[in-house]
Design a protein around this motif. Structure first.
Motif, PDB file in Angstrom:
ATOM      1  N   PRO A 118       8.434  -0.026  14.328  1.00 22.97           N
ATOM      2  CA  PRO A 118       9.706  -0.753  14.360  1.00 22.97           C
ATOM      3  C   PRO A 118       9.512  -2.202  13.919  1.00 22.97           C
ATOM      4  CG  PRO A 118       8.848  -0.485  16.590  1.00 22.97           C
ATOM      5  CD  PRO A 118       7.947   0.311  15.683  1.00 22.97           C
ATOM      6  N   VAL A 119      10.382  -2.685  13.034  1.00 26.92           N
ATOM      7  CA  VAL A 119      10.205  -4.029  12.489  1.00 26.92           C
ATOM      8  C   VAL A 119      11.521  -4.803  12.487  1.00 26.92           C
ATOM      9  CG1 VAL A 119       8.249  -3.433  11.010  1.00 26.92           C
ATOM     10  CG2 VAL A 119      10.574  -3.196  10.120  1.00 26.92           C
ATOM     11  N   SER A 120      11.389  -6.118  12.482  1.00 25.05           N
ATOM     12  CA  SER A 120      12.530  -7.022  12.352  1.00 25.05           C
ATOM     13  C   SER A 120      12.017  -8.316  11.730  1.00 25.05           C
ATOM     14  CB  SER A 120      13.186  -7.304  13.706  1.00 25.05           C
ATOM     15  OG  SER A 120      12.267  -7.952  14.566  1.00 25.05           O
ATOM     16  N   PRO A 121      12.905  -9.113  11.095  1.00 26.26           N
ATOM     17  CA  PRO A 121      12.455 -10.364  10.480  1.00 26.26           C
ATOM     18  C   PRO A 121      12.174 -11.447  11.519  1.00 26.26           C
ATOM     19  CG  PRO A 121      14.527  -9.572   9.507  1.00 26.26           C
ATOM     20  CD  PRO A 121      14.308  -8.823  10.781  1.00 26.26           C
ATOM     21  N   ASN A 140      17.958  -7.636   8.272  1.00 28.79           N
ATOM     22  CA  ASN A 140      18.805  -8.330   9.241  1.00 28.79           C
ATOM     23  C   ASN A 140      20.217  -7.739   9.256  1.00 28.79           C
ATOM     24  OD1 ASN A 140      19.201 -10.716  11.097  1.00 28.79           O
ATOM     25  ND2 ASN A 140      20.722 -11.233   9.551  1.00 28.79           N
ATOM     26  N   GLY A 141      20.768  -7.473   8.070  1.00 28.53           N
ATOM     27  CA  GLY A 141      22.102  -6.886   7.989  1.00 28.53           C
ATOM     28  C   GLY A 141      22.165  -5.503   8.613  1.00 28.53           C
ATOM     29  N   GLU A 142      21.145  -4.704   8.374  1.00 27.22           N
ATOM     30  CA  GLU A 142      21.099  -3.363   8.958  1.00 27.22           C
ATOM     31  C   GLU A 142      21.003  -3.436  10.479  1.00 27.22           C
ATOM     32  OE1 GLU A 142      20.735   0.019   7.035  1.00 27.22           O
ATOM     33  OE2 GLU A 142      22.103  -1.420   6.134  1.00 27.22           O
ATOM     34  N   ALA A 168       0.819  -1.220   0.000  1.00 29.41           N
ATOM     35  CA  ALA A 168       0.000   0.000   0.000  1.00 29.41           C
ATOM     36  C   ALA A 168       0.850   1.265   0.000  1.00 29.41           C
ATOM     37  CB  ALA A 168      -0.925  -0.009   1.210  1.00 29.41           C
ATOM     38  N   GLY A 169       2.188   1.101   0.036  1.00 28.42           N
ATOM     39  CA  GLY A 169       3.056   2.278  -0.082  1.00 28.42           C
ATOM     40  C   GLY A 169       4.012   2.540   1.056  1.00 28.42           C
ATOM     41  N   ALA A 170       3.983   1.727   2.130  1.00 32.17           N
ATOM     42  CA  ALA A 170       4.898   1.956   3.250  1.00 32.17           C
ATOM     43  C   ALA A 170       6.343   1.717   2.811  1.00 32.17           C
ATOM     44  CB  ALA A 170       4.541   1.048   4.422  1.00 32.17           C
ATOM     45  N   LEU A 171       7.275   2.440   3.441  1.00 35.12           N
ATOM     46  CA  LEU A 171       8.689   2.387   3.083  1.00 35.12           C
ATOM     47  C   LEU A 171       9.510   1.838   4.243  1.00 35.12           C
ATOM     48  CD1 LEU A 171       8.915   5.980   1.553  1.00 35.12           C
ATOM     49  CD2 LEU A 171       8.375   3.853   0.354  1.00 35.12           C
ATOM     50  N   LEU A 172      10.602   1.173   3.927  1.00 30.27           N
ATOM     51  CA  LEU A 172      11.531   0.694   4.953  1.00 30.27           C
ATOM     52  C   LEU A 172      12.644   1.716   5.127  1.00 30.27           C
ATOM     53  CD1 LEU A 172      11.718  -3.070   3.963  1.00 30.27           C
ATOM     54  CD2 LEU A 172      10.936  -2.182   6.171  1.00 30.27           C
ATOM     55  N   ILE A 173      12.786   2.217   6.354  1.00 38.38           N
ATOM     56  CA  ILE A 173      13.775   3.265   6.623  1.00 38.38           C
ATOM     57  C   ILE A 173      14.561   2.925   7.891  1.00 38.38           C
ATOM     58  CG2 ILE A 173      12.366   5.068   5.527  1.00 38.38           C
ATOM     59  CD1 ILE A 173      11.553   5.981   8.363  1.00 38.38           C
ATOM     60  N   THR A 184      18.275   0.673  13.772  1.00 36.08           N
ATOM     61  CA  THR A 184      16.873   0.334  14.011  1.00 36.08           C
ATOM     62  C   THR A 184      16.109   0.567  12.719  1.00 36.08           C
ATOM     63  OG1 THR A 184      17.051   1.030  16.323  1.00 36.08           O
ATOM     64  CG2 THR A 184      14.837   0.827  15.408  1.00 36.08           C
ATOM     65  N   ILE A 185      15.284  -0.393  12.345  1.00 37.19           N
ATOM     66  CA  ILE A 185      14.556  -0.302  11.080  1.00 37.19           C
ATOM     67  C   ILE A 185      13.061  -0.106  11.359  1.00 37.19           C
ATOM     68  CG2 ILE A 185      14.050  -1.452   8.887  1.00 37.19           C
ATOM     69  CD1 ILE A 185      17.006  -0.682   9.358  1.00 37.19           C
ATOM     70  N   TYR A 186      12.481   0.765  10.556  1.00 40.74           N
ATOM     71  CA  TYR A 186      11.070   1.096  10.726  1.00 40.74           C
ATOM     72  C   TYR A 186      10.326   0.930   9.400  1.00 40.74           C
ATOM     73  CZ  TYR A 186      12.655   3.552  14.950  1.00 40.74           C
ATOM     74  OH  TYR A 186      13.220   3.878  16.159  1.00 40.74           O
ATOM     75  N   LEU A 187       9.030   0.680   9.506  1.00 40.52           N
ATOM     76  CA  LEU A 187       8.122   0.857   8.378  1.00 40.52           C
ATOM     77  C   LEU A 187       7.565   2.271   8.478  1.00 40.52           C
ATOM     78  CD1 LEU A 187       5.868  -2.299   7.866  1.00 40.52           C
ATOM     79  CD2 LEU A 187       7.260  -1.151   6.145  1.00 40.52           C
TER      80      LEU A 187
END
Length: 525
Positions: free
Chosen positions: A324-327, A281-283, A248-253, A289-292
């Motif tokens: 905040p997201v992670s695999p 995972n690498g980041e 729907a358009g969300a970005l990983l940042i 910290t990774i976010y949608l």
């Protein structure tokens, strides 16, 4: 006692579709170890992929599936499943299945990773699994007997080696035996053998372990899909953030607002899942910290009500536009080897849904193909069983399992943490060997008497079996392909491994490894 023709173990989409198709013709019993709605299917946020759109075609959907699966699957199997799936979904649309529609009445088809066109049918925004389960449950009647709260812990065979019943364990420790002409495993995948996962707690690979102990062949157990975006809560998972959010358009940042998928893959956030999961995972391993970033998604709370509820429960401020997201472990591509109907390598034993390895998913499942697979194989197996049903099972023999009951000297939480660490997203020989040595040091056997054990002890034991199978397969496949990523073998090795599967089965109480060129092993049919 009412004669049972077909026992179905599990209560997800595949199981309910099968029961729905069978109930007018055969006596059916569904057995589930918890409650009827405790399944991965019920939790599924994503939808059903099917080429029902105006510009979509079976061939295009087939091409996307093969590409996502790294061409580790036979093209004819993929094409036939998708063709059947289109027909079934078209019927469901006409039957009034509750698929979401746009204001003009047209189907609201969504976009997800590795798809080349919007083809995902949703229900209730991000509640497709729940809506589909209820839709199928409403079609069942009193002719389908439902047994809840009993854990199937052994498949029973007769003197000819035909599977002809199951043994169940109740919470109070008592045992029930149910005979049947046909036994169908629809127990779901093995995501719950990992500490961070999106699965229902019940999805711990039971059916795979039961089939293996009975002598059935399992295939492709090394291919585990890690979903890129689980809600990250200080090292733990709060639940799944559907790929439809990115669609729907969300970005990983990252925390600086930089997009992390730029320059990684042409499809950016909608690249195949193993590519996105590996990048995140690498980041994270580098301390980021990774976010949608959901700010580009209009009407997020209306489109994704269950995700919104989950975030609010965990006090994630959605007004800030970042989740905040992670695999985490999400789907098991491998499983019990079956043919295009659901027959296993054991007479009388069948497998459908995520517990099976049908040849559809290859090395990495295309998003939203799993519910489609359940619908297709539920229908196919029903037709097969109706036409091939035989008389009541022959003489029953005693359980072939022998020896003293196993001593469970570890807990499931420890096994899950070790699986996540050593057999997780990125693998290597050192870590895989370490985990396999730890599993072997538990001094357990594939051929042992489980009768004296409690439900929880049996669950831990079956997780040990599945963990062993996944780890052994991952150690053998010396390449990276799809959901199997080896840091010490970072490239695909087509010369040795292209369209070559690792089959595992029990022989003389030991693990036997067979290399299979595109499912050439004999399936009992």
């Amino acid at each position: 006692m009412i004669k049972t023709d077909v026992i179905i173990v599990g209560s997800g989409i595949a199981a309910l579709q099968l029961a729905r198709q069978l109930q007018e013709h055969l006596n059916v019993m569904i057995i589930t170890k918890k409650k009827l709605r405790d399944s991965n299917s019920y939790l599924a946020q994503g939808g059903i992929a099917a080429p029902v759109g105006k510009w979509d075609k079976v061939e295009l959907h087939t091409k996307d599936t093969l590409k996502a699966g790294c061409h580790h699957q036979p093209e004819h199997i993929v094409k036939n499943v998708i063709s059947d799936g289109k027909r079934i979904v078209d019927y469901m649309i006409g039957d009034g299945a509750p698929f979401d529609r746009k204001s003009d009445g047209e189907l609201a088809l969504g976009m997800e990773g590795a798809h080349s066109i919007a083809r995902i049918l949703h229900s209730g925004g991000d509640q497709t699994g729940r809506f589909m389960v209820e839709y199928l449950l409403n079609a069942l009647d009193e002719k389908t007997r439902i047994v809840e709260g009993e854990m199937v812990f052994e498949l029973v065979k007769n003197i000819r080696g035909k599977c002809c019943g199951v043994k169940t364990k109740l919470v109070d420790g008592s045992i029930n035996y149910y005979p049947a002409s046909h036994v169908v495993l629809a127990t779901g995948g093995a995501g719950a053998v990992y500490s961070v996962n999106s699965n229902a707690p019940t999805a711990a690979g039971d059916g795979m372990a039961l089939a293996f102990r009975t002598g059935a062949a399992l295939s492709d157990m090394e291919f585990i899909q890690f979903h890129p975006t689980l809600l990250s809560l200080r090292g733990e998972s709060g639940g799944l953030i559907s790929e439809a959010v990115r669609g729907a358009g969300a970005l990983l940042i990252n925390e600086r607002g930089e997009r992390i998928m730029e320059g990684v893959h042409p499809q950016l956030e909608l690249a195949p899942r193993h590519i996105v999961a590996e990048r995140i995972n690498g980041e994270r391993l580098s301390g980021k910290t990774i976010y949608l970033d959901i700010s580009p998604v209009k009407d997020f709370e209306a489109k994704f009500p269950s995700i919104t509820k989950m975030c609010k429960i965990h006090q994630i401020p959605l007004d800030e536009g970042k989740i905040p997201v992670s695999p985490g472990c999400h789907f098991t591509m491998g499983g019990i080897l079956t043919d295009e109907v659901g027959n296993s390598t054991i007479e009388g034993l069948y497998a459908i849904g995520e517990v099976a390895c049908t040849g559809l998913h290859g090395a990495n499942r295309l998003a939203s193909n799993s519910l489609l697979e359940g619908l297709v194989f539920g229908e196919r197996l029903a037709k097969h069983l109706i036409t091939s049903n035989k008389n009541a099972p022959p003489e029953i023999m005693e359980s072939e399992q022998c020896g003293n009951p196993p001593e469970i000297n570890f807990n499931g939480a420890e096994l899950k943490e070790r699986m996540m660490r050593d057999v997780g997203i990125i693998r290597n020989e050192k870590n895989l060997t370490r985990h396999l040595n730890w599993l072997n040091a538990r001094s357990l056997s594939f051929n042992t008497d489980l009768d004296p054990l409690s439900q929880s002890e049996i669950q831990t034991y079956l997780m040990w079996v599945v963990s062993t199978l996944i780890t052994q397969s991952a150690l053998i496949r010396t390449e990276s392909r799809g959901g199997h990523i080896r840091s010490d073998y970072p490239l695909e090795n087509d010369e040795e491994w292209f369209k070559r599967s690792i089959l595992l089965m029990k022989e003389n109480h030991q693990l036997k490894v067979v290399y299979d060129e595109q499912h050439q092993i004999e399936i009992y049919a």
